[in-house]
Every structure is written in structure tokens, then in C-alpha cells.
Write an enzyme that holds these catalytic residues in place. Structure first.
Site, PDB file in Angstrom:
ATOM      1  NE  ARG A  76      -4.355   2.478   2.306  1.00 19.47           N
ATOM      2  CZ  ARG A  76      -3.817   4.076   2.263  1.00 19.47           C
ATOM      3  NH1 ARG A  76      -2.361   3.565   3.057  1.00 19.47           N
ATOM      4  NH2 ARG A  76      -4.939   4.666   2.321  1.00 19.47           N
ATOM      5  CB  CYS A  77       4.254   2.081   1.728  1.00 20.74           C
ATOM      6  SG  CYS A  77       3.934   2.141   3.831  1.00 20.74           S
TER       7      CYS A  77
END
Length: 399
Positions: free
Chosen positions: A387-388
Site C-alpha cells: 500500500r505504501c
């Protein structure tokens, strides 16, 4: 170009377009001397990190996701005089330099072609690379110092911009080593033809907000973590901005206890289905939220409530299902540190996760979530997961 769609209203709607940054020379600038300042826990093996990132991008493409790259977009916009002038002006505003060095750096950057200028803005400029350098400031610098700091954190494209509906929040990064990332991202959205007409809903000049703290729980419902990186003032400002733009009807302000393994809200909680989260067990029962709504042209802040309860009510679901990280406290803490919670949903019940978090992935699969595993032995050295490393630009509405 310019008429492409941009809209993200949830964490789990079918992903269509995503912005990534392929790690490059900026990671080669990391040394034991500067890694703490540049926010990396280890010195990554860059070739392997690139292989892992390429596999991540290819997996996205195999699931019909369009992949855009920061470096390619930056090279495009630096073909335009106004964007080029803006990029150079922002870099040479560094107050550390003094007038003599500032003039030398400006002349050096002005002489670079778009590809080399993009490289320098991302990879930085070392003291010894500026052969024309002279003057007091230059001479008193350590020869191992950087005149322009590299941006290894650019790998985590979620942090410096986050789409909320059809508007982009150009975030304000708290750590000095990363603040130029937001300036580069702002340059892309302001000058690239693909984003013509896009109106930002937040600006890097405002109070600190980082994209890793912003979760789109459902259309119109945001959860925003506040702790090490996103300040309460930033949450308040973002809430006001999205309410005034009609992008949300509830913002949940979520205080995060700061521990070594915790930076953003998405390090302890991400979504894998419209009503399901994967969550770090020690915080599942203790995490609270302050529901913020818009009444009579101003913010109304309700009393804090358990996060899962407040989120379910705001999302109009009976309850949020929770999948734990790991099986026992030790395993849970280790896999949380290794970004076991930091999954990227590319569709409901279909998520990308680091393969090393075997217990968490087992729990997810047991709950009916299909996991697409990727290697992250080197990518994870900056403490960020799938996600990052991804900034969704277009998702289908959630079912």
C-alpha cells in the site's frame, strides 16, 4: 491526454490506474552515515529492490492495472519551461547554501537536459559532483555531504499524494528529508497534460498530513490517523477541505500510539474487502476515533468511540470484520513490523501482500481473501509495504 479519469472513493474498488516510483540511483546514495536521516532502517541491495519492484508492477499489469511511473512523468513535465523553472527555483531556495552556492547550483541545474535534471532532483547532488563548486559554504561542507539530498522515500508514493474522489491531496510531509517529494508530486499534477484540470484539495504548504494516514473506508467516509507524521491540525485542515469540496460526510480522526513499528495508520490497519480490515491485534480493541462532521459551515467533533464501532456506523454496515496479523503476540509484532498489515487491495477480496508474512497471509486466505504475494526483502528496508508503494489514481466504485 488530459481527459483521463481520476477518481478513488474506496480502498477496495477494482484498481485501474496506479502511480509508482521504481527505485533507482537515490537508493544507492544510502550509507550507514545517512540512512537514519533518510529514514531507512537498512541499506538495500538496489538491484534486487528493482527486481522486486518490477515484479510488483508486472503483477499489477497482469490484473489490468495501468502503471504510471513518477520518473517518466517528471521527465515529461521538465520539457516545459514553466515546470522546469519552478522545479529549479524550489530546489535552490534551500537556506543552507548562501548566495554564492545558490547561484552555482542554479546554473548547474539550468544546463541539464530533462532526463538528467529529473535524475538529479530524485537522486540528489553530492558535494564532489559539483565540480564548479566554490565559496565559503561549499568549502566548509563535508566532502561526503549532499548539496541536494536524495529522495529514497519517493518509493512510497502513497505518502506524498492521495486521491479523494476526483481531487488529489498533495500532502505535507513532516520529516525534513522527505519534504521535496511533495514538491515534485505537485509539479507533476500541475504541469503534466494527463492531469490537466485536476484540482488539488490539499497543498504541501498546509499543516502536516501524510497519505499513509488517510484511509478511504467507503465513499464519503475517511479515517485519518494522527501521530508521528500527521498532526491534529493537519487532520482538522484536511477535514475542512474535504467537507467544503463535498468529498466526505464523515472524517474519523484516529490517534495512533507511537511505537517503533508504527508510523502511519496503514501500518496497523488496511482494508481487504468492503467490510473487512486486516489489523494489528494489540490495537484492535484500544484504537479510538473522533467522528468529525460538518454542521452549519463548521466542524463538529463528537466524543471518542472505539474505532471499529465508529467506522462501522459511519460506513452504514453492521460491523467491520477483523483479520489479525499473526497468531501470537510475538508473531503479530514481527509481521506488523514487516508490513503484514500494509496490504494493497486491487479488488474486493483480492490483495497484494509481502510473501514473508506467512501467518498473516494464512489468516487472510482462511477468511476468503485471495493473496497475491510479492517479495519484499529489499523493498521493505524503508518500512513500507504494497500500500505504501502505490498511489491509486483510478478505482471503480466499490460494490
Amino acid at each position: 491526454m488530459g481527459d483521463e479519469q481520476h477518481s478513488v472513493t474506496s480502498e477496495v474498488g477494482r484498481l485501474r490506474t496506479v502511480l509508482l516510483h521504481r527505485p533507482g540511483a537515490e537508493l544507492k546514495r544510502l550509507t550507514p552515515r545517512n540512512s537514519d536521516y533518510l529514514l531507512f532502517d537498512a541499506i538495500p541491495w538496489v538491484d534486487r529492490a528493482q527486481e522486486e519492484h518490477d515484479a510488483f508492477a508486472e503483477l499489477l499489469r497482469a490484473h489490468d492495472v495501468e502503471v504510471l511511473y513518477v520518473t517518466e512523468l517528471l521527465q515529461d513535465v521538465l520539457e516545459y519551461g514553466a515546470a522546469r523553472d519552478q522545479a529549479i527555483a524550489e530546489v535552490v531556495a534551500d537556506a543552507r547554501w548562501g548566495e554564492r552556492l545558490r547561484a552555482i547550483v542554479r546554473e548547474y541545474l539550468t544546463g541539464l537536459d530533462p532526463e538528467d535534471l529529473a535524475h538529479t532532483l530524485i537522486a540528489g547532488l553530492a558535494h564532489e559532483e559539483l565540480r564548479a563548486g566554490h565559496g565559503l559554504v561549499y568549502r566548509l561542507m563535508d566532502r561526503l555531504d549532499f548539496i541536494i539530498d536524495p529522495l529514497p522515500g519517493l518509493l512510497f508514493t502513497r505518502d506524498n499524494s492521495a486521491w479523494i474522489g476526483d481531487r488529489v491531496a498533495l500532502t505535507s510531509l513532516a520529516m525534513p528529508a522527505r519534504r521535496r517529494e511533495s514538491a515534485l508530486t505537485k509539479l507533476l499534477y500541475a504541469h503534466h497534460p494527463r492531469f490537466a484540470g485536476v484540482r488539488p484539495v490539499y497543498d504541501p504548504s498546509l499543516e502536516h498530513v501524510e497519505g499513509g494516514d488517510v484511509l478511504l473506508l467507503s465513499p464519503g467516509v475517511l479515517a485519518v490517523g494522527t501521530g508521528e507524521r500527521t498532526t491534529p491540525a493537519g487532520v482538522e485542515r484536511l477535514a475542512r477541505q474535504v467537507f467544503e469540496a463535498g468529498l466526505a460526510h464523515v472524517v474519523l480522526a484516529v490517534p495512533i500510539a507511537q511505537e517503533r513499528a508504527t508510523m502511519h495508520l496503514d501500518t496497523i490497519c488496511t482494508m481487504v474487502d468492503v467490510d473487512t480490515v486486516v489489523m494489528y491485534p494489540p490495537v484492535a480493541d484500544s484504537l479510538t476515533a473522533y467522528p468529525v462532521t460538518w454542521r452549519d459551515g463548521d466542524l463538529h467533533v463528537a466524543e471518542p468511540r472505539p474505532f471499529l464501532q465508529a467506522a462501522a456506523e459511519a460506513m452504514a454496515v453492521d460491523r467491520l470484520k477483523v483479520i489479525d496479523t499473526g497468531l501470537d503476540p510475538v508473531t503479530a509484532e514481527r509481521e506488523q513490523w514487516d508490513d503484514g498489515n500494509n496490504t494493497l487491495a486491487i479488488a474486493p477480496r483480492l490483495a497484494i501482500a509481502y510473501e514473508r508474512n506467512t501467518e498473516t497471509n494464512h489468516h487472510l486466505e482462511k477468511a476468503g481473501i485471495e493473496i497475491l504475494p510479492i517479495s519484499g526483502s529489499e523493498l521493505g528496508s524503508g518500512r513500507g509495504g504494497p500500500r505504501c508503494m502505490s498511489c491509486p489514481i483510478l478505482r471503480d466504485p466499490p460494490p
